[in-house]
Design a protein around this motif. Sequence first.
Motif, PDB file in Angstrom:
ATOM      1  N   ALA A   1       0.838  -1.202   0.000  1.00 36.23           N
ATOM      2  CA  ALA A   1       0.000   0.000   0.000  1.00 36.23           C
ATOM      3  C   ALA A   1       0.873   1.251   0.000  1.00 36.23           C
ATOM      4  O   ALA A   1       0.635   2.199  -0.740  1.00 36.23           O
ATOM      5  CB  ALA A   1      -0.927  -0.002   1.212  1.00 36.23           C
ATOM      6  N   GLY A   2       1.912   1.246   0.809  1.00 35.03           N
ATOM      7  CA  GLY A   2       2.811   2.398   0.868  1.00 35.03           C
ATOM      8  C   GLY A   2       3.535   2.636  -0.442  1.00 35.03           C
ATOM      9  O   GLY A   2       3.660   3.775  -0.897  1.00 35.03           O
ATOM     10  N   LEU A   3       4.003   1.570  -1.067  1.00 33.87           N
ATOM     11  CA  LEU A   3       4.721   1.711  -2.335  1.00 33.87           C
ATOM     12  C   LEU A   3       3.828   2.220  -3.453  1.00 33.87           C
ATOM     13  O   LEU A   3       4.306   2.842  -4.399  1.00 33.87           O
ATOM     14  CB  LEU A   3       5.335   0.371  -2.751  1.00 33.87           C
ATOM     15  CG  LEU A   3       6.555  -0.074  -1.970  1.00 33.87           C
ATOM     16  CD1 LEU A   3       6.965  -1.478  -2.393  1.00 33.87           C
ATOM     17  CD2 LEU A   3       7.700   0.895  -2.170  1.00 33.87           C
ATOM     18  N   ASN A   4       2.545   1.942  -3.357  1.00 31.54           N
ATOM     19  CA  ASN A   4       1.615   2.361  -4.409  1.00 31.54           C
ATOM     20  C   ASN A   4       0.846   3.625  -4.064  1.00 31.54           C
ATOM     21  O   ASN A   4      -0.041   4.034  -4.797  1.00 31.54           O
ATOM     22  CB  ASN A   4       0.638   1.233  -4.725  1.00 31.54           C
ATOM     23  CG  ASN A   4       1.310   0.132  -5.503  1.00 31.54           C
ATOM     24  OD1 ASN A   4       1.567   0.288  -6.677  1.00 31.54           O
ATOM     25  ND2 ASN A   4       1.642  -0.952  -4.836  1.00 31.54           N
ATOM     26  N   SER A   5       1.210   4.254  -2.974  1.00 31.52           N
ATOM     27  CA  SER A   5       0.516   5.481  -2.586  1.00 31.52           C
ATOM     28  C   SER A   5       1.180   6.703  -3.222  1.00 31.52           C
ATOM     29  O   SER A   5       2.355   6.668  -3.579  1.00 31.52           O
ATOM     30  CB  SER A   5       0.528   5.635  -1.065  1.00 31.52           C
ATOM     31  OG  SER A   5       1.775   6.116  -0.622  1.00 31.52           O
ATOM     32  N   PRO A   6       0.449   7.794  -3.338  1.00 32.20           N
ATOM     33  CA  PRO A   6       1.030   9.022  -3.879  1.00 32.20           C
ATOM     34  C   PRO A   6       2.127   9.611  -2.990  1.00 32.20           C
ATOM     35  O   PRO A   6       2.870  10.479  -3.417  1.00 32.20           O
ATOM     36  CB  PRO A   6      -0.159   9.983  -3.957  1.00 32.20           C
ATOM     37  CG  PRO A   6      -1.368   9.124  -3.917  1.00 32.20           C
ATOM     38  CD  PRO A   6      -0.992   7.906  -3.162  1.00 32.20           C
ATOM     39  N   LEU A   7       2.245   9.130  -1.753  1.00 33.34           N
ATOM     40  CA  LEU A   7       3.247   9.662  -0.831  1.00 33.34           C
ATOM     41  C   LEU A   7       4.674   9.319  -1.240  1.00 33.34           C
ATOM     42  O   LEU A   7       5.616   9.977  -0.814  1.00 33.34           O
ATOM     43  CB  LEU A   7       2.987   9.127   0.587  1.00 33.34           C
ATOM     44  CG  LEU A   7       1.647   9.506   1.197  1.00 33.34           C
ATOM     45  CD1 LEU A   7       1.491   8.834   2.549  1.00 33.34           C
ATOM     46  CD2 LEU A   7       1.503  11.008   1.311  1.00 33.34           C
ATOM     47  N   VAL A   8       4.850   8.294  -2.074  1.00 35.60           N
ATOM     48  CA  VAL A   8       6.184   7.869  -2.497  1.00 35.60           C
ATOM     49  C   VAL A   8       6.800   8.867  -3.471  1.00 35.60           C
ATOM     50  O   VAL A   8       8.014   9.000  -3.558  1.00 35.60           O
ATOM     51  CB  VAL A   8       6.098   6.462  -3.149  1.00 35.60           C
ATOM     52  CG1 VAL A   8       7.414   6.063  -3.781  1.00 35.60           C
ATOM     53  CG2 VAL A   8       5.687   5.440  -2.110  1.00 35.60           C
ATOM     54  N   PHE A   9       5.957   9.596  -4.176  1.00 36.40           N
ATOM     55  CA  PHE A   9       6.429  10.499  -5.213  1.00 36.40           C
ATOM     56  C   PHE A   9       6.534  11.932  -4.689  1.00 36.40           C
ATOM     57  O   PHE A   9       5.826  12.313  -3.771  1.00 36.40           O
ATOM     58  CB  PHE A   9       5.483  10.458  -6.418  1.00 36.40           C
ATOM     59  CG  PHE A   9       5.536   9.148  -7.138  1.00 36.40           C
ATOM     60  CD1 PHE A   9       6.431   8.954  -8.170  1.00 36.40           C
ATOM     61  CD2 PHE A   9       4.722   8.098  -6.758  1.00 36.40           C
ATOM     62  CE1 PHE A   9       6.500   7.740  -8.822  1.00 36.40           C
ATOM     63  CE2 PHE A   9       4.781   6.884  -7.402  1.00 36.40           C
ATOM     64  CZ  PHE A   9       5.676   6.699  -8.440  1.00 36.40           C
ATOM     65  N   PRO A  10       7.414  12.724  -5.304  1.00 45.20           N
ATOM     66  CA  PRO A  10       7.462  14.138  -4.948  1.00 45.20           C
ATOM     67  C   PRO A  10       6.099  14.791  -5.196  1.00 45.20           C
ATOM     68  O   PRO A  10       5.299  14.279  -5.972  1.00 45.20           O
ATOM     69  CB  PRO A  10       8.523  14.718  -5.892  1.00 45.20           C
ATOM     70  CG  PRO A  10       9.366  13.553  -6.271  1.00 45.20           C
ATOM     71  CD  PRO A  10       8.426  12.369  -6.284  1.00 45.20           C
ATOM     72  N   ARG A  11       5.867  15.907  -4.571  1.00 46.16           N
ATOM     73  CA  ARG A  11       4.585  16.602  -4.684  1.00 46.16           C
ATOM     74  C   ARG A  11       4.264  16.878  -6.157  1.00 46.16           C
ATOM     75  O   ARG A  11       5.071  17.402  -6.896  1.00 46.16           O
ATOM     76  CB  ARG A  11       4.637  17.915  -3.921  1.00 46.16           C
ATOM     77  CG  ARG A  11       3.293  18.573  -3.826  1.00 46.16           C
ATOM     78  CD  ARG A  11       3.342  19.688  -2.799  1.00 46.16           C
ATOM     79  NE  ARG A  11       2.013  20.242  -2.621  1.00 46.16           N
ATOM     80  CZ  ARG A  11       1.538  21.241  -3.330  1.00 46.16           C
ATOM     81  NH1 ARG A  11       2.263  21.786  -4.289  1.00 46.16           N
ATOM     82  NH2 ARG A  11       0.327  21.696  -3.100  1.00 46.16           N
ATOM     83  N   SER A  12       3.041  16.515  -6.523  1.00 47.76           N
ATOM     84  CA  SER A  12       2.600  16.689  -7.903  1.00 47.76           C
ATOM     85  C   SER A  12       2.125  18.114  -8.140  1.00 47.76           C
ATOM     86  O   SER A  12       1.528  18.730  -7.267  1.00 47.76           O
ATOM     87  CB  SER A  12       1.453  15.718  -8.168  1.00 47.76           C
ATOM     88  OG  SER A  12       1.541  15.186  -9.449  1.00 47.76           O
ATOM     89  N   VAL A  13       2.392  18.611  -9.348  1.00 44.81           N
ATOM     90  CA  VAL A  13       1.903  19.926  -9.762  1.00 44.81           C
ATOM     91  C   VAL A  13       1.063  19.729 -11.015  1.00 44.81           C
ATOM     92  O   VAL A  13       1.039  18.651 -11.599  1.00 44.81           O
ATOM     93  CB  VAL A  13       3.070  20.911 -10.033  1.00 44.81           C
ATOM     94  CG1 VAL A  13       3.863  21.179  -8.759  1.00 44.81           C
ATOM     95  CG2 VAL A  13       3.979  20.408 -11.125  1.00 44.81           C
ATOM     96  N   SER A  14       0.387  20.771 -11.448  1.00 44.09           N
ATOM     97  CA  SER A  14      -0.422  20.667 -12.662  1.00 44.09           C
ATOM     98  C   SER A  14       0.496  20.631 -13.886  1.00 44.09           C
ATOM     99  O   SER A  14       1.657  21.032 -13.828  1.00 44.09           O
ATOM    100  CB  SER A  14      -1.378  21.860 -12.767  1.00 44.09           C
ATOM    101  OG  SER A  14      -0.646  23.038 -13.040  1.00 44.09           O
ATOM    102  N   ALA A  15      -0.056  20.173 -14.995  1.00 41.98           N
ATOM    103  CA  ALA A  15       0.724  20.101 -16.238  1.00 41.98           C
ATOM    104  C   ALA A  15       1.181  21.485 -16.668  1.00 41.98           C
ATOM    105  O   ALA A  15       2.335  21.666 -17.081  1.00 41.98           O
ATOM    106  CB  ALA A  15      -0.094  19.436 -17.335  1.00 41.98           C
ATOM    107  N   ALA A  16       0.292  22.467 -16.557  1.00 38.47           N
ATOM    108  CA  ALA A  16       0.647  23.829 -16.965  1.00 38.47           C
ATOM    109  C   ALA A  16       1.775  24.382 -16.090  1.00 38.47           C
ATOM    110  O   ALA A  16       2.730  24.987 -16.597  1.00 38.47           O
ATOM    111  CB  ALA A  16      -0.580  24.733 -16.884  1.00 38.47           C
ATOM    112  N   GLU A  17       1.675  24.144 -14.785  1.00 37.82           N
ATOM    113  CA  GLU A  17       2.718  24.626 -13.865  1.00 37.82           C
ATOM    114  C   GLU A  17       4.044  23.909 -14.123  1.00 37.82           C
ATOM    115  O   GLU A  17       5.110  24.520 -14.112  1.00 37.82           O
ATOM    116  CB  GLU A  17       2.270  24.416 -12.413  1.00 37.82           C
ATOM    117  CG  GLU A  17       3.272  24.848 -11.382  1.00 37.82           C
ATOM    118  CD  GLU A  17       3.497  26.352 -11.332  1.00 37.82           C
ATOM    119  OE1 GLU A  17       4.485  26.773 -10.698  1.00 37.82           O
ATOM    120  OE2 GLU A  17       2.712  27.115 -11.926  1.00 37.82           O
ATOM    121  N   ALA A  18       3.996  22.603 -14.361  1.00 40.06           N
ATOM    122  CA  ALA A  18       5.217  21.845 -14.636  1.00 40.06           C
ATOM    123  C   ALA A  18       5.885  22.334 -15.915  1.00 40.06           C
ATOM    124  O   ALA A  18       7.116  22.473 -15.963  1.00 40.06           O
ATOM    125  CB  ALA A  18       4.895  20.363 -14.735  1.00 40.06           C
TER     126      ALA A  18
END
Length: 143
Positions: free
Chosen positions: A42-59
């Motif tokens: 569950a931890g490996l597949n959670s969004p917490l494993v990845f850096p904070r997501s931003v919107s496509a436009a912001e990225a």
Amino acid sequence: MMRAWSLPIVFLAVGAVAGAGSIVRGSTRQGVVLLVAFALLAGLNSPLVFPRSVSAAEARRRGAADGRPVVFWRPGCTYCLRLRFRLRRHARRMHWVNIWRDPEAAAAVRAVNDGNETVPTVFVAGRPHTNPDPAWVREQLVP
């Protein structure tokens, strides 16, 4: 938002049921092992494993300004996890976009992958690279 947490919640629920079932049958050790294994999944597949997501436009805006790659990913993707873990601390030097949270991001990925939401799709200098080798991605990072 809930879609990103669906798989981790399912892993936790299955682990709890399987662990409780083993404990009720008298195998406490097996029950604990099952619960811990499913909690790790569950931890490996959670969004917490990845850096904070931003919107496509912001990225895109940030990537154009600082020259860093933009990674389009989604929770539960084995190849995204592979990229994230092989990049280690370098992953924080890229802009991450969760395609399940941003319809514009999902559309951008479909546009460059023949209509498929194939991730990870990494944009380096505006050019898309689908499921690239993590070592290559690390080389693309601006020092």
